[in-house]
Scaffold this motif. Structure first.
Motif, PDB file in Angstrom:
ATOM      1  N   HIS A   1       0.815  -1.209   0.000  1.00  0.00           N
ATOM      2  CA  HIS A   1       0.000   0.000   0.000  1.00  0.00           C
ATOM      3  C   HIS A   1       0.845   1.254   0.000  1.00  0.00           C
ATOM      4  N   ARG A   2       2.146   1.090  -0.207  1.00  0.00           N
ATOM      5  CA  ARG A   2       3.069   2.225  -0.220  1.00  0.00           C
ATOM      6  C   ARG A   2       3.046   2.989   1.096  1.00  0.00           C
ATOM      7  N   GLN A   3       2.890   2.263   2.168  1.00  0.00           N
ATOM      8  CA  GLN A   3       2.948   2.904   3.483  1.00  0.00           C
ATOM      9  C   GLN A   3       4.372   2.778   3.990  1.00  0.00           C
ATOM     10  N   PRO A   4       5.016   3.878   4.391  1.00  0.00           N
ATOM     11  CA  PRO A   4       6.401   3.798   4.828  1.00  0.00           C
ATOM     12  C   PRO A   4       6.552   2.891   6.042  1.00  0.00           C
ATOM     13  N   LEU A   5       7.693   2.254   6.107  1.00  0.00           N
ATOM     14  CA  LEU A   5       7.915   1.242   7.124  1.00  0.00           C
ATOM     15  C   LEU A   5       9.244   1.481   7.832  1.00  0.00           C
ATOM     16  N   LEU A   6       9.247   1.323   9.138  1.00  0.00           N
ATOM     17  CA  LEU A   6      10.481   1.341   9.914  1.00  0.00           C
ATOM     18  C   LEU A   6      10.595  -0.022  10.574  1.00  0.00           C
ATOM     19  N   TYR A   7      11.681  -0.722  10.308  1.00  0.00           N
ATOM     20  CA  TYR A   7      11.830  -2.075  10.827  1.00  0.00           C
ATOM     21  C   TYR A   7      13.092  -2.162  11.680  1.00  0.00           C
ATOM     22  N   ALA A   8      12.942  -2.658  12.902  1.00  0.00           N
ATOM     23  CA  ALA A   8      14.093  -2.799  13.797  1.00  0.00           C
ATOM     24  C   ALA A   8      14.200  -4.252  14.210  1.00  0.00           C
ATOM     25  N   SER A   9      15.390  -4.795  14.194  1.00  0.00           N
ATOM     26  CA  SER A   9      15.534  -6.190  14.588  1.00  0.00           C
ATOM     27  C   SER A   9      16.896  -6.401  15.222  1.00  0.00           C
ATOM     28  N   PRO A  10      17.032  -7.435  16.031  1.00  0.00           N
ATOM     29  CA  PRO A  10      18.338  -7.657  16.671  1.00  0.00           C
ATOM     30  C   PRO A  10      19.360  -8.356  15.786  1.00  0.00           C
ATOM     31  N   SER A  11      19.040  -8.578  14.527  1.00  0.00           N
ATOM     32  CA  SER A  11      20.054  -9.226  13.699  1.00  0.00           C
ATOM     33  C   SER A  11      20.991  -8.168  13.144  1.00  0.00           C
ATOM     34  N   LYS A  12      22.099  -8.635  12.612  1.00  0.00           N
ATOM     35  CA  LYS A  12      23.097  -7.679  12.141  1.00  0.00           C
ATOM     36  C   LYS A  12      22.675  -7.000  10.850  1.00  0.00           C
ATOM     37  N   ASP A  13      21.921  -7.715  10.043  1.00  0.00           N
ATOM     38  CA  ASP A  13      21.527  -7.156   8.766  1.00  0.00           C
ATOM     39  C   ASP A  13      20.015  -7.254   8.597  1.00  0.00           C
ATOM     40  N   PRO A  14      19.286  -6.284   9.115  1.00  0.00           N
ATOM     41  CA  PRO A  14      17.828  -6.378   9.015  1.00  0.00           C
ATOM     42  C   PRO A  14      17.315  -6.309   7.584  1.00  0.00           C
ATOM     43  N   ARG A  15      18.068  -5.693   6.716  1.00  0.00           N
ATOM     44  CA  ARG A  15      17.611  -5.564   5.326  1.00  0.00           C
ATOM     45  C   ARG A  15      17.420  -6.925   4.680  1.00  0.00           C
ATOM     46  N   ALA A  16      18.213  -7.891   5.152  1.00  0.00           N
ATOM     47  CA  ALA A  16      18.121  -9.225   4.554  1.00  0.00           C
ATOM     48  C   ALA A  16      16.747  -9.835   4.782  1.00  0.00           C
ATOM     49  N   PHE A  17      16.120  -9.441   5.873  1.00  0.00           N
ATOM     50  CA  PHE A  17      14.791  -9.985   6.175  1.00  0.00           C
ATOM     51  C   PHE A  17      13.764  -9.544   5.150  1.00  0.00           C
ATOM     52  N   LEU A  18      13.997  -8.398   4.530  1.00  0.00           N
ATOM     53  CA  LEU A  18      13.024  -7.908   3.564  1.00  0.00           C
ATOM     54  C   LEU A  18      12.903  -8.850   2.385  1.00  0.00           C
ATOM     55  N   GLY A  19      13.940  -9.605   2.140  1.00  0.00           N
ATOM     56  CA  GLY A  19      13.888 -10.553   1.045  1.00  0.00           C
ATOM     57  C   GLY A  19      12.929 -11.709   1.296  1.00  0.00           C
ATOM     58  N   THR A  20      12.501 -11.882   2.541  1.00  0.00           N
ATOM     59  CA  THR A  20      11.595 -12.991   2.838  1.00  0.00           C
ATOM     60  C   THR A  20      10.149 -12.545   2.938  1.00  0.00           C
ATOM     61  N   LEU A  21       9.882 -11.283   2.605  1.00  0.00           N
ATOM     62  CA  LEU A  21       8.497 -10.809   2.715  1.00  0.00           C
ATOM     63  C   LEU A  21       7.641 -11.428   1.620  1.00  0.00           C
ATOM     64  N   PRO A  22       6.411 -11.759   1.953  1.00  0.00           N
ATOM     65  CA  PRO A  22       5.561 -12.414   0.956  1.00  0.00           C
ATOM     66  C   PRO A  22       4.957 -11.425  -0.038  1.00  0.00           C
ATOM     67  N   SER A  23       4.523 -11.993  -1.131  1.00  0.00           N
ATOM     68  CA  SER A  23       3.959 -11.219  -2.219  1.00  0.00           C
ATOM     69  C   SER A  23       2.518 -11.670  -2.402  1.00  0.00           C
ATOM     70  N   PRO A  24       1.651 -10.837  -2.961  1.00  0.00           N
ATOM     71  CA  PRO A  24       0.281 -11.318  -3.151  1.00  0.00           C
ATOM     72  C   PRO A  24       0.251 -12.506  -4.088  1.00  0.00           C
ATOM     73  N   GLY A  25      -0.455 -13.530  -3.639  1.00  0.00           N
ATOM     74  CA  GLY A  25      -0.518 -14.720  -4.457  1.00  0.00           C
ATOM     75  C   GLY A  25      -1.760 -14.703  -5.289  1.00  0.00           C
ATOM     76  N   SER A  26      -1.794 -15.541  -6.307  1.00  0.00           N
ATOM     77  CA  SER A  26      -2.999 -15.644  -7.115  1.00  0.00           C
ATOM     78  C   SER A  26      -3.850 -16.715  -6.486  1.00  0.00           C
ATOM     79  N   SER A  27      -4.735 -16.285  -5.609  1.00  0.00           N
ATOM     80  CA  SER A  27      -5.474 -17.276  -4.825  1.00  0.00           C
ATOM     81  C   SER A  27      -6.917 -17.335  -5.262  1.00  0.00           C
ATOM     82  N   LYS A  28      -7.183 -17.116  -6.513  1.00  0.00           N
ATOM     83  CA  LYS A  28      -8.583 -17.075  -6.948  1.00  0.00           C
ATOM     84  C   LYS A  28      -9.247 -18.442  -6.815  1.00  0.00           C
ATOM     85  N   ASP A  29      -8.469 -19.509  -6.888  1.00  0.00           N
ATOM     86  CA  ASP A  29      -9.116 -20.824  -6.852  1.00  0.00           C
ATOM     87  C   ASP A  29      -9.695 -21.167  -5.498  1.00  0.00           C
TER      88      ASP A  29
END
Lengths: 361, 368
Positions: A82-110
């Protein structure tokens, strides 16, 4: 005569389903509040619309299961869609890496198409219709990609990079900071962009703090410091159009600190692990094979009103439909002898008898 | 033989995931943690030498026992320590963990250059340096490529003694997220630490194996009595809780017996009823009947079968006394009535002369 009326549920919140015209990510709620989606449609339904802007959501983690990450992923991804700005804090050394695991909208019409067919084949008495879900809502939210209030997020499909390579996302690592002052300043800076004023809401923001009192953080034994951080964060969030989600493991804190944090939350959820291949649990619950954990809703935020929310059920099973979509379902329990234990958290039980005699009804 | 645990350590970590981390927890009532630790050490070492495991090398951080005891242990169990291809390295934090000998002596540290598998470490309090030394040693064993090594920490209790809980937790999580580490396992004595330190270590580990006394009783009084009378010195139970990838927890239990030749495991004989009661809310109604309730139900006499005093039913018609009609019922009642078992309904019509069948009352066919 009454049965021909198509009523979905006899007791349901009269929440307006009108979408806010300004922004697809916002929805008007009761008492002048605005909701944003949590990213999981079942959770939005349970909470009566979503997370209220200005509220603090706390998720209690279980030390043995990573289910809080599933909730966080959906929350963050929905905000980015929704293009809402996000601030993410985590105790890992590289929080940006977590962004790679974010889910995407699936085609769930079935999986939503078979629900309306239920309506045609079976004529269900009106009071049981509420157990079959609300198919008309699902049809609404499946129109197309990014303009829905809540998307069905596919946890196996990573979010496209362009969503988070823009300046929308700010990541902070809290592992090495000696105290929380730096994080507090970053949050204050972020929240200043969304301060609430008399006009209409232009945009909303999201803050996600993961594993807040994780033992590897240097401040994790400074309990009063952590409590005052959350208190000030809650105060700042209240006067801005932001939802703050904080996850923390209560087993790592002293009981008093954990209770204080729980009281500070506007919305309090907890996730719990379930034992694997447990025959007892398999007998008690149907659908145990698909379950990965349990979700408990302890408190639901109610801003601008004194009337609390009383839910029909507070324990839900966490399932991954087709191993991709996160759903929460009510527990289908086999009736067990209720004696010798507390039900629903020690409170408000009508019959106080703990023995089931032959004359008890 | 604690198979599942050894297997998960042997298989190691997947790409992009954290390495599995085993914490062996014991206590005074069942102090066999080191036996379990050494068993796993030997198993994993033999897998490494045979090339069956993901890790190609092992770094042992020995804090509570001397390095020579490890080499002795491995040799005794037939694992080749002095092989040509170097696969093991022991970091000696036992001899001089705080560097006191260096402070008393003026000379520099005396390292035995001939001993290839040993290096001494003198600053246990500096956990960051420990981390980098472990990584360097490991990289030295397996090389810079994608190969991995595993880490055994002799006693996390010793580490927690020397440094804070935060630093140990960060060490463990850094080790777990290191690219070249395949698995980690460590020993912890639970009664030496506070609840929070234990909880923190369990939080960062993926498998927790707790060594419990053989008769693990729940109530405090029972265990006191049992422990003081006869502590079981050879047997115990190993309760393993492993966190699976899908978020469920696998709970297994094995019995073990410690003998002169080592430790042996056996699957548990009696199944301990796991308490799942706390997880799901209790439902306040019951559709099953207990034994007592079944017996009671069979004893209930249904209302139309008795009049409350054990006699058959008589409907009083007002013309005769009850005793008279009682005497007369048996000849008049006839065949159909006698079929009704215990209950009888004797019906006297106003017109006594008529035989019951002449009215063709269909109700006469009823056999109640």
């Amino acid at each position: 005569m009454a049965t021909t009326r198509t009523r979905v549920s006899s007791f349901s919140h009269n929440v307006s389903f009108l979408k806010s015209s300004q922004h697809p990510g916002l929805k008007n709620g009761p008492n002048g509040t605005t909701f944003i989606s949590s990213g999981i449609s079942d959770l939005d339904k349970i909470l009566g619309g979503g997370f209220s802007l200005g509220s603090l959501v706390m998720i209690m983690e279980d030390a043995e299961a990573p289910h809080h990450m599933l909730l966080l992923r959906n929350f963050m991804s929905q905000g980015l869609l929704h293009r809402q700005p996000l601030l993410y804090a985590s105790p890992s050394k590289d929080p940006r890496a977590f962004l790679g695991t974010l889910p995407s909208p699936g085609s769930s019409k079935d999986d939503t198409s078979h629900k309306p067919s239920h309506e045609k084949d079976l004529r269900i008495a009106w009071q049981y219709k509420k157990y079959f879900g609300e198919p008309q809502l699902n049809i609404n939210t499946n129109n197309g990609g990014h303009h829905d209030y809540c998307n069905d997020l596919d946890l196996r499909k990573p979010l496209e990079r362009h969503f988070f390579t823009s300046n929308n996302v700010d990541c902070v690592s809290i592992q090495n900071s000696p105290n929380l002052d730096a994080l507090k300043d970053r949050c204050a800076e972020f929240l200043a962009q969304f301060s609430r004023n008399e006009g209409s809401i232009s945009s909303a923001g999201r803050i996600a703090i993961q594993s807040f009192c994780s033992p590897q953080c240097k401040y994790s034994d400074m309990e009063w410091h952590m409590l005052s951080f959350i208190r000030s964060l809650k105060g700042m969030a209240r006067s801005s159009n932001v939802v703050v989600v904080v996850t923390f493991p209560p087993s790592l804190l002293s009981p008093s600190c954990s209770k204080r944090l729980q009281h500070m939350a506007d919305t309090l959820l907890s996730v719990r692990a379930i034992p694997d291949e447990d025959k007892e649990l398999a007998k008690l619950l149907t659908g145990y094979q698909d379950m990965v954990g349990l979700l408990n809703v302890h408190k639901v935020a109610r801003l601008n009103t004194q009337v609390p929310v009383i839910l029909d059920a507070t324990t839900f099973s966490i399932k991954l439909q087709k191993r991709r979509f996160l759903v929460f379902e009510c527990l289908n329990q086999a009736p067990v002898d209720g004696s010798g234990g507390s039900s629903y958290g020690n409170s408000g039980v009508c019959s106080r008898s703990t023995k089931v005699g032959p004359l008890d009804f | 033989m604690a198979e599942s645990v050894c297997r998960s350590l042997r298989d190691g970590a997947l790409e992009g995931e954290l390495a599995p981390d085993l914490t062996i927890k014991d206590s005074l009532s069942s102090p066999f943690g080191f036996n379990v630790f050494s068993h796993i050490l030997v198993q994993l070492s033999s897998h490494i030498v045979a090339g069956k495991s993901q890790s190609r090398g092992m770094v042992i951080v020995s804090l509570s026992r001397s390095p020579s005891s490890y080499t002795g242990l491995l040799k005794m169990n037939g694992v080749d320590v002095e092989s040509s291809k170097k696969w093991i390295h022991i970091l000696d934090c036992y001899t001089d963990p705080l560097g006191w000998k260096d402070k008393t002596r003026k000379s520099g540290d005396i390292m035995d250059p001939s001993n290839q598998i040993l290096s001494s470490y003198k600053t246990v309090k500096d956990v960051n340096k420990l981390f980098s030394v472990i990584c360097d040693l490991g990289r030295g064993l397996v090389g810079e490529n994608k190969s991995r090594f595993c880490v055994a920490i002799d006693s996390l209790s010793e580490l927690l003694r020397h440094s804070s809980m935060q630093s140990v937790a960060s060490l463990l999580s850094n080790l777990r997220s290191h690219d070249q580490i395949s698995s980690i396992f460590g020993l912890l004595h639970s009664d030496l630490h506070e609840e929070r330190a234990l909880a923190a270590v369990e939080y960062t580990s993926s498998i927790v194996a707790s060594v419990d006394p053989f008769h693990h009783s729940v109530d405090g009084q029972g265990s006191y009595i049992r422990n003081s009378s006869e502590p079981n010195l050879t047997k115990g139970k190993l309760n393993i809780r492993s966190k699976r990838r899908n978020g469920r927890v696998r709970v297994t239990c094995e019995e073990f017996k410690v003998g002169p030749s080592g430790i042996s495991f056996a699957p548990v004989s009696a199944v301990d009823g796991a308490a799942v009661a706390g997880l799901i809310p209790k439902v306040q109604f019951n559709l099953q009947l207990s034994e007592k309730e079944l017996v009671d139900r069979s004893r209930v006499v249904l209302p139309f079968e008795h009049q409350g005093n054990g006699k058959p039913i008589q409907i009083y018609d007002g013309r005769r006394s009850l005793e008279e009609s009682n005497n007369e019922t048996t000849p008049i009642s006839g065949g159909k009535k006698e079929e009704s078992g215990r209950g009888e309904i004797i019906y006297f019509r106003d017109s006594d002369d008529e035989m019951p069948d002449s009215d063709e009352d269909p109700d006469d066919d009823l056999d109640i």
